[in-house]
Design an enzyme around this catalytic site. Sequence first.
Site, PDB file in Angstrom:
ATOM      1  N   ARG A 190       0.810  -1.220   0.000  1.00 50.70           N
ATOM      2  CA  ARG A 190       0.000   0.000   0.000  1.00 50.70           C
ATOM      3  C   ARG A 190       0.844   1.272   0.000  1.00 50.70           C
ATOM      4  O   ARG A 190       0.347   2.369   0.282  1.00 50.70           O
ATOM      5  CB  ARG A 190      -0.972   0.020   1.191  1.00 50.70           C
ATOM      6  CG  ARG A 190      -2.015  -1.094   1.153  1.00 50.70           C
ATOM      7  CD  ARG A 190      -2.914  -0.954  -0.075  1.00 50.70           C
ATOM      8  NE  ARG A 190      -4.013  -1.906  -0.095  1.00 50.70           N
ATOM      9  CZ  ARG A 190      -3.979  -3.072  -0.732  1.00 50.70           C
ATOM     10  NH1 ARG A 190      -2.882  -3.440  -1.386  1.00 50.70           N
ATOM     11  NH2 ARG A 190      -5.022  -3.881  -0.725  1.00 50.70           N
ATOM     12  N   LEU A 191       2.120   1.168  -0.336  1.00 51.07           N
ATOM     13  CA  LEU A 191       2.975   2.348  -0.447  1.00 51.07           C
ATOM     14  C   LEU A 191       2.941   2.822  -1.903  1.00 51.07           C
ATOM     15  O   LEU A 191       3.951   2.799  -2.623  1.00 51.07           O
ATOM     16  CB  LEU A 191       4.395   2.016   0.007  1.00 51.07           C
ATOM     17  CG  LEU A 191       4.513   1.553   1.465  1.00 51.07           C
ATOM     18  CD1 LEU A 191       5.958   1.228   1.817  1.00 51.07           C
ATOM     19  CD2 LEU A 191       3.960   2.629   2.412  1.00 51.07           C
TER      20      LEU A 191
END
Length: 212
Positions: A190-191
């Site tokens: 989720r970066l």
Amino acid sequence: MTNIADLRKSYERAELDEHASNAQPLKQFELWFQQALDAQLPEPNAMTLATVADNGRPSTRVVLIKGWDERGIVWYTNYQSRKGRELEANPFAALQFHWVELERVVRIEGRVEKVTEEESDAYFRTRPLDSRIGAWASPQSEVIASRATLVGNAAKYGAMYLLNPPRPPHWGGYRLVPDAWEFWQGRKSRLHDRLRYRKADDGAWMRERLAP
């Protein structure tokens, strides 16, 4: 039944780096759009259009991009539809492309204006005959009694105009003139990569990274 809270995907197809992206957002959009075409995605030209009514309530729908250049992003619709009425009251909107298979999103915000009548006429002439009749037949966003209303209207206008229906005066193009772009590339854990372009006071585009 599947627990939707457990639905997850790890995004690992690509990355978006400031130094590898184009300094001009339109050029970056053209690159990603061409890659969506090359990947043969289903309806890569579909985009969500968000508008806001004069009472502050937002609404969205999917429309199809029909062109772009340095002036902005163009689509066509019924000016008397809900989106047309909302744009009349509040001429600002947002667009979003979501190319799921490429794990990419493009968001565009800006002021909306009508294209010229000549542009609308030229595009209308390229539409299939059924679509040109449909522009007359459908009182878009209005309540109708049944589908028979549409079929009857199509038959009426088909008989009236035969092979040469003119462009309805209530139908034409809009152009969103961007003042902000965002390019989103899904990344692992989720970066995600998010690059935003926004207009500086001198009219130049500023490019900056946003936290996911």
